[in-house]
Motif scaffolding. Sequence first.
Motif, PDB file in Angstrom:
ATOM      1  N   LEU A   5     -36.605  33.137   3.423  1.00  0.00           N
ATOM      2  CA  LEU A   5     -35.727  31.953   3.590  1.00  0.00           C
ATOM      3  C   LEU A   5     -35.927  31.816   5.183  1.00  0.00           C
ATOM      4  CD1 LEU A   5     -34.035  29.853   2.898  1.00  0.00           C
ATOM      5  CD2 LEU A   5     -32.247  31.418   3.222  1.00  0.00           C
ATOM      6  N   GLU A   6     -35.704  32.900   6.196  1.00  0.00           N
ATOM      7  CA  GLU A   6     -35.699  32.760   7.559  1.00  0.00           C
ATOM      8  C   GLU A   6     -36.918  32.344   8.005  1.00  0.00           C
ATOM      9  OE1 GLU A   6     -34.364  36.586   8.840  1.00  0.00           O
ATOM     10  OE2 GLU A   6     -32.338  36.173   8.516  1.00  0.00           O
ATOM     11  N   GLU A   7     -38.122  32.896   7.583  1.00  0.00           N
ATOM     12  CA  GLU A   7     -39.555  32.375   7.928  1.00  0.00           C
ATOM     13  C   GLU A   7     -39.540  30.934   7.539  1.00  0.00           C
ATOM     14  OE1 GLU A   7     -43.851  33.417   6.197  1.00  0.00           O
ATOM     15  OE2 GLU A   7     -42.379  35.292   6.440  1.00  0.00           O
ATOM     16  N   HIS A   8     -39.187  30.516   6.522  1.00  0.00           N
ATOM     17  CA  HIS A   8     -39.213  29.062   6.299  1.00  0.00           C
ATOM     18  C   HIS A   8     -38.518  28.266   7.187  1.00  0.00           C
ATOM     19  CE1 HIS A   8     -39.849  25.217   4.016  1.00  0.00           C
ATOM     20  NE2 HIS A   8     -38.416  25.295   4.046  1.00  0.00           N
ATOM     21  N   LEU A   9     -37.159  28.419   7.499  1.00  0.00           N
ATOM     22  CA  LEU A   9     -36.553  27.840   8.423  1.00  0.00           C
ATOM     23  C   LEU A   9     -37.171  27.812   9.748  1.00  0.00           C
ATOM     24  CD1 LEU A   9     -32.847  28.891   7.436  1.00  0.00           C
ATOM     25  CD2 LEU A   9     -34.022  26.471   6.972  1.00  0.00           C
ATOM     26  N   ALA A  10     -37.809  28.738  10.060  1.00  0.00           N
ATOM     27  CA  ALA A  10     -38.444  28.997  11.436  1.00  0.00           C
ATOM     28  C   ALA A  10     -39.659  28.102  11.832  1.00  0.00           C
ATOM     29  CB  ALA A  10     -38.986  30.595  11.703  1.00  0.00           C
ATOM     30  N   GLY A  11     -40.175  27.618  10.424  1.00  0.00           N
ATOM     31  CA  GLY A  11     -41.345  26.655  10.768  1.00  0.00           C
ATOM     32  C   GLY A  11     -41.027  25.217  10.106  1.00  0.00           C
ATOM     33  N   CYS A  12     -39.857  25.199   9.534  1.00  0.00           N
ATOM     34  CA  CYS A  12     -39.530  23.708   8.883  1.00  0.00           C
ATOM     35  C   CYS A  12     -38.522  23.155   9.769  1.00  0.00           C
ATOM     36  CB  CYS A  12     -39.249  24.003   7.358  1.00  0.00           C
ATOM     37  SG  CYS A  12     -38.732  22.434   6.591  1.00  0.00           S
ATOM     38  N   GLU A  13     -38.647  21.833  10.444  1.00  0.00           N
ATOM     39  CA  GLU A  13     -37.617  21.439  11.382  1.00  0.00           C
ATOM     40  C   GLU A  13     -36.707  20.735  10.242  1.00  0.00           C
ATOM     41  OE1 GLU A  13     -35.430  20.173  14.555  1.00  0.00           O
ATOM     42  OE2 GLU A  13     -37.371  21.583  14.622  1.00  0.00           O
ATOM     43  N   LYS A  14     -37.269  20.000   9.180  1.00  0.00           N
ATOM     44  CA  LYS A  14     -36.190  19.296   8.421  1.00  0.00           C
ATOM     45  C   LYS A  14     -35.122  20.085   7.832  1.00  0.00           C
ATOM     46  CE  LYS A  14     -36.259  16.296   4.527  1.00  0.00           C
ATOM     47  NZ  LYS A  14     -36.738  15.554   3.408  1.00  0.00           N
ATOM     48  N   CYS A  15     -35.460  21.218   7.415  1.00  0.00           N
ATOM     49  CA  CYS A  15     -34.686  22.202   6.759  1.00  0.00           C
ATOM     50  C   CYS A  15     -33.808  22.879   7.753  1.00  0.00           C
ATOM     51  CB  CYS A  15     -35.285  23.493   6.042  1.00  0.00           C
ATOM     52  SG  CYS A  15     -36.261  22.835   4.589  1.00  0.00           S
ATOM     53  N   ARG A  16     -34.047  23.055   8.926  1.00  0.00           N
ATOM     54  CA  ARG A  16     -33.167  23.543  10.088  1.00  0.00           C
ATOM     55  C   ARG A  16     -32.172  22.673  10.427  1.00  0.00           C
ATOM     56  NH1 ARG A  16     -37.649  25.616  13.138  1.00  0.00           N
ATOM     57  NH2 ARG A  16     -37.577  23.726  14.124  1.00  0.00           N
ATOM     58  N   THR A  17     -32.575  21.346  10.391  1.00  0.00           N
ATOM     59  CA  THR A  17     -31.619  20.248  10.671  1.00  0.00           C
ATOM     60  C   THR A  17     -30.559  20.378   9.340  1.00  0.00           C
ATOM     61  OG1 THR A  17     -33.247  18.938  11.801  1.00  0.00           O
ATOM     62  CG2 THR A  17     -31.111  17.831  11.038  1.00  0.00           C
ATOM     63  N   LEU A  18     -30.710  20.288   8.248  1.00  0.00           N
ATOM     64  CA  LEU A  18     -29.980  20.321   7.135  1.00  0.00           C
ATOM     65  C   LEU A  18     -29.067  21.561   7.200  1.00  0.00           C
ATOM     66  CD1 LEU A  18     -32.551  19.263   4.319  1.00  0.00           C
ATOM     67  CD2 LEU A  18     -30.500  17.865   5.337  1.00  0.00           C
ATOM     68  N   VAL A  19     -29.781  22.710   7.573  1.00  0.00           N
ATOM     69  CA  VAL A  19     -28.854  23.946   7.552  1.00  0.00           C
ATOM     70  C   VAL A  19     -27.799  23.554   8.852  1.00  0.00           C
ATOM     71  CG1 VAL A  19     -28.713  26.215   8.020  1.00  0.00           C
ATOM     72  CG2 VAL A  19     -30.226  25.597   6.577  1.00  0.00           C
ATOM     73  N   CYS A  20     -28.062  23.035   9.959  1.00  0.00           N
ATOM     74  CA  CYS A  20     -27.249  22.979  11.024  1.00  0.00           C
ATOM     75  C   CYS A  20     -26.317  21.954  10.901  1.00  0.00           C
ATOM     76  CB  CYS A  20     -28.115  22.523  12.043  1.00  0.00           C
ATOM     77  SG  CYS A  20     -27.239  22.158  13.660  1.00  0.00           S
ATOM     78  N   GLU A  21     -26.593  20.934  10.022  1.00  0.00           N
ATOM     79  CA  GLU A  21     -25.648  20.037   9.556  1.00  0.00           C
ATOM     80  C   GLU A  21     -24.425  20.521   8.678  1.00  0.00           C
ATOM     81  OE1 GLU A  21     -27.491  16.214   8.027  1.00  0.00           O
ATOM     82  OE2 GLU A  21     -28.215  15.816  10.136  1.00  0.00           O
ATOM     83  N   ALA A  22     -24.911  21.447   7.590  1.00  0.00           N
ATOM     84  CA  ALA A  22     -24.169  22.029   6.631  1.00  0.00           C
ATOM     85  C   ALA A  22     -23.110  22.948   7.261  1.00  0.00           C
ATOM     86  CB  ALA A  22     -25.071  22.488   5.792  1.00  0.00           C
ATOM     87  N   HIS A  23     -23.632  23.693   8.538  1.00  0.00           N
ATOM     88  CA  HIS A  23     -22.843  24.642   9.121  1.00  0.00           C
ATOM     89  C   HIS A  23     -21.729  23.568   9.972  1.00  0.00           C
ATOM     90  CE1 HIS A  23     -21.749  28.143  11.197  1.00  0.00           C
ATOM     91  NE2 HIS A  23     -21.938  27.643  12.415  1.00  0.00           N
ATOM     92  N   GLN A  24     -22.206  22.639  10.396  1.00  0.00           N
ATOM     93  CA  GLN A  24     -21.000  21.859  11.145  1.00  0.00           C
ATOM     94  C   GLN A  24     -20.011  21.159  10.186  1.00  0.00           C
ATOM     95  OE1 GLN A  24     -23.477  19.107  13.508  1.00  0.00           O
ATOM     96  NE2 GLN A  24     -23.782  20.814  15.162  1.00  0.00           N
ATOM     97  N   ALA A  25     -20.602  20.956   9.055  1.00  0.00           N
ATOM     98  CA  ALA A  25     -19.515  20.229   8.151  1.00  0.00           C
ATOM     99  C   ALA A  25     -18.658  21.278   7.580  1.00  0.00           C
ATOM    100  CB  ALA A  25     -20.489  19.553   6.800  1.00  0.00           C
ATOM    101  N   MET A  26     -18.975  22.504   7.610  1.00  0.00           N
ATOM    102  CA  MET A  26     -18.058  23.813   7.109  1.00  0.00           C
ATOM    103  C   MET A  26     -17.184  24.047   8.094  1.00  0.00           C
ATOM    104  SD  MET A  26     -20.621  26.071   4.841  1.00  0.00           S
ATOM    105  CE  MET A  26     -19.154  27.334   4.621  1.00  0.00           C
ATOM    106  N   LYS A  27     -17.428  23.704   9.305  1.00  0.00           N
ATOM    107  CA  LYS A  27     -16.414  23.916  10.408  1.00  0.00           C
ATOM    108  C   LYS A  27     -15.420  22.899  10.390  1.00  0.00           C
ATOM    109  CE  LYS A  27     -18.475  25.469  14.387  1.00  0.00           C
ATOM    110  NZ  LYS A  27     -19.064  25.468  15.636  1.00  0.00           N
ATOM    111  N   ILE A  28     -15.711  21.838  10.040  1.00  0.00           N
ATOM    112  CA  ILE A  28     -14.719  20.500  10.414  1.00  0.00           C
ATOM    113  C   ILE A  28     -13.675  20.930   9.144  1.00  0.00           C
ATOM    114  CG2 ILE A  28     -14.367  18.330   9.613  1.00  0.00           C
ATOM    115  CD1 ILE A  28     -17.305  17.586  10.423  1.00  0.00           C
TER     116      ILE A  28
END
Length: 113
Positions: A5-28
């Motif tokens: 999973l980490e390897e995929h996230l390192a190479g996929c910009e779209k998935c990194r953005t989605l993970v970042c948005e999900a993390h920010q939504a959980m912080k709200i």
Amino acid sequence: ERPGLEEHLAGCEKCRTLVCEAHQAMKIVDIPDIRRKAASFAKKNIWLLASSGLILTSFLFPRYFFQFLAAGVIAGLKWVVASKGSGTVIMINGSREHASEKVSGEDIPGDSK
């Protein structure tokens, strides 16, 4: 599974953005903060909650409608008196502070020296 999973996230910009948005939504959504605010509201407005509960109960038990309704009205009046009293105390303290700031450098009327 995690290294893949980490390897995929390192190479996929779209998935990194989605993970970042999900993390920010959980912080709200801050559940402990919501619970703390709800407890504070309940503590300050216990008579309002009691009044609402008693009036609701009057409709759930038609046999005791007037008894619960009367108790709800009494609790509501208690809430009004309690909230008016705290508002008056706040206004009195505010006017004292304002008066002390206003007179701090001047002579107090009626004060003979």
